[in-house]
Design an enzyme around this catalytic site. Structure first.
Site, PDB file in Angstrom:
ATOM      1  N   LYS A 266       0.680  -1.128  -0.199  1.00 45.41           N
ATOM      2  CA  LYS A 266      -0.242   0.153   0.148  1.00 45.41           C
ATOM      3  C   LYS A 266       0.415   1.440  -0.661  1.00 45.41           C
ATOM      4  O   LYS A 266       1.912   1.539   0.764  1.00 45.41           O
ATOM      5  CB  LYS A 266      -0.915  -0.313   0.891  1.00 45.41           C
ATOM      6  CG  LYS A 266      -1.860  -0.901   1.112  1.00 45.41           C
ATOM      7  CD  LYS A 266      -2.510  -1.014   2.396  1.00 45.41           C
ATOM      8  CE  LYS A 266      -3.571  -2.062   2.580  1.00 45.41           C
ATOM      9  NZ  LYS A 266      -4.961  -1.631   2.262  1.00 45.41           N
ATOM     10  N   ARG A 340     -10.018 -11.275   1.585  1.00 47.45           N
ATOM     11  CA  ARG A 340     -11.405 -12.793   1.047  1.00 47.45           C
ATOM     12  C   ARG A 340     -10.038 -13.963   0.583  1.00 47.45           C
ATOM     13  O   ARG A 340     -11.218 -15.174   0.911  1.00 47.45           O
ATOM     14  CB  ARG A 340     -11.544 -12.740  -0.395  1.00 47.45           C
ATOM     15  CG  ARG A 340     -10.241 -12.293  -1.593  1.00 47.45           C
ATOM     16  CD  ARG A 340     -10.927 -11.611  -2.454  1.00 47.45           C
ATOM     17  NE  ARG A 340     -10.635  -9.712  -2.887  1.00 47.45           N
ATOM     18  CZ  ARG A 340     -10.938  -8.750  -3.405  1.00 47.45           C
ATOM     19  NH1 ARG A 340     -10.846  -9.024  -4.591  1.00 47.45           N
ATOM     20  NH2 ARG A 340     -10.949  -7.881  -2.746  1.00 47.45           N
TER      21      ARG A 340
END
Length: 499
Positions: A266, A340
């Site tokens: 990030k 996920r």
């Protein structure tokens, strides 16, 4: 335990000795109207008009108590309408305790006995403060803390309503505490320890799977995400009413204790605050603990999928293939779409027990925040369960927004080397929905029959409302909100009531 002593009283509000008497005020065409006993309202009305109180929603005005009132001061909390709903009372009570300074004892006068639970929930949630040893070199300037709350309540159901409200508010405090804890102190192993501590002396069973047990059980998603960190992953299973025939609710929570993005790193600004990426696991844990405290007639199994997503020589790479529990394979195309992956393991494991319903909670996608802002959670899944979640949200004042799961999005996750890819790099459309479509693939069937229906499933993407980056409002502080915790408690209660 809450650091607040909350008790019921049937005394006249005017006679209660407190630092502040909290009353609720409606906005009318004729000026503010105090929603309290007529004698008390008459004593206070003039003082409130004199300082310009209007009764607007979440307005708080504090004035010295007039003669005839034992409290030192009056805090008028605006509810807007003359017939406020529970959420208006909840937010007004939260605004009151959130803005009160330099007080140790208050009394709260709900508009009616039907509003007791909302007033207590709001007041306690609004009074939240994060206190942990070793994080501040000195005490904060407003070191005086609220310690005692007396609630004016009558009727046979008052005690039960207050107890339930306190358990729900305490669950929200638990989530906020866990989320606010710095990531150097909260990581998979210590999170698991917190689960044990919170479950102690309650009718709960806690099972902790370490990295060896995860490998033996085929939990490749949790292991893959956690393999880049020096602090290995965990799967924590918390069971309430395990050996019963009660309706069975499975809760699956995303627990990324810090999300750097992994090798798909990030940007610096986006990484700040990523300690909050375990909010889903904290929420499912706190809701299960609350259900046990309340003795709800339901069976709950919470699956806390815990890992730290870090970049290192051992981290998963784009194009690596992970084998999820049950054998399905996932090509990792974006290591920052890690939530996920751990949730896939949790959903498969939860499905193996064939519960009556599965609800997963996750700070899953930045796309949810882009689409719905910071107050609404995205809600996806099977229509009947989505409706039940919506009903629980409405009852608790939580904000959710139903979203579709378009079948055509599944094609975007096609890959030549695995059963499914975890992302579609470069695709900026429908990111929240695409993540939901991915998760749906790992929800099991109600039986081994090939044409058996899927287990009822709902997905809550709380990436937006889990963290309030703006100014505080109502009972919500800046930072962790505890969103969806009370919703899950209400949903569990409703599922049990059906039986």
């Amino acid at each position: 335990m809450l650091p607040l002593d909350v008790t019921r009283t049937t005394d006249s509000p005017a006679t209660i000795d407190a630092d502040a008497l909290v009353v609720f005020v409606a906005r009318t065409e004729n000026g503010p109207r105090v929603l309290a006993d007529p004698d008390v309202a008459e004593l206070l009305a003039g003082a409130l008009v004199a300082v310009g109180a209007t009764g607007a929603a979440e307005e708080t005005v504090r004035v010295p108590a007039p003669e005839g009132v034992a409290a030192t001061s009056i805090l008028a909390a605006g509810v807007g309408s003359e017939t406020p709903d529970a959420e208006s009372v909840r937010r007004a009570a939260g605004a009151a305790t959130r803005t009160l300074k330099a007080v140790t004892a208050i009394a709260v006068v709900p508009p009616s006995d039907d509003d007791v639970a909302a007033a207590v929930e709001g007041a306690v949630m609004g009074a939240y403060r994060f206190e942990a040893e070793g994080l501040r070199a000195r005490e904060a300037d407003d070191a005086t803390r609220l310690e005692r709350v007396r609630v004016v309540a009558h009727g046979d159901e008052a005690d039960a309503r207050i107890t339930r409200a306190l358990v729900a508010a305490e669950a929200v405090w638990t989530v906020r505490d866990l989320v606010t804890t710095p990531p150097h102190a909260l990581y998979p192993e210590t999170f698991a320890q917190h689960a044990q501590e919170l479950s102690a002396e309650l009718p709960l069973e806690v099972e902790i799977l370490d990295e060896a047990a995860l490998a033996a059980g085929g939990f490749g998603g949790i292991l893959g995400v956690g393999q880049g960190s020096s602090r290995p992953p965990r799967l924590v299973v918390v069971r309430y009413n395990r050996d019963t025939e009660l309706p069975h609710l499975a809760l699956v929570g995303k627990g990324i204790t810090f999300d750097s993005g992994g090798l798909s790193l990030k940007p610096a600004a986006s990484m700040v605050g990523m300690k909050y990426d375990m909010t889903g696991a904290a929420t499912t844990l706190a809701a299960t603990v609350a259900a046990a405290k309340l003795g709800l007639p339901v069976r709950i199994t919470a699956w806390l999928c815990l890992a730290e997503n870090m970049p290192s020589a051992t981290a998963i790479r784009p194009n690596d293939v992970l084998t999820i529990r049950g054998g399905r394979t996932v090509e990792v195309l974006n290591t920052d779409a890690e939530g996920r992956l751990v949730m896939a393991d949790g959903l498969v494991a939860a499905s193996e027990e064939r519960p009556d319903a599965i609800v997963d909670v996750a700070t899953l996608t930045g796309a949810a925040r882009v689409a719905l802002g910071e107050r609404y959670a995205g809600l996806m899944g099977d229509p009947e369960l989505v409706a039940a979640v919506q009903e629980a949200a409405d009852a608790t004042g939580e904000l959710v927004w139903p979203m579709p799961l378009p079948n055509e999005l599944r094609a975007l996750l096609a890959t030549d080397v695995a059963d499914i890819a975890n992302a579609k790099p470069g695709n900026t459309a429908a990111g929240m929905l695409l993540a939901g479509v991915f998760l749906q693939e790992f929800v099991g069937r109600t039986s081994d029959e090939p044409d058996a229906p899927r287990i009822p499933w709902a997905h809550l993407d709380i990436a937006g409302p889990a963290n309030n980056s703006g100014g505080p409002f109502g009972y919500t502080p800046k930072g962790s909100s505890g969103v969806a915790t009370r919703l899950l408690i209400a949903l569990a209660d409703a599922l049990g009531a059906k039986e």
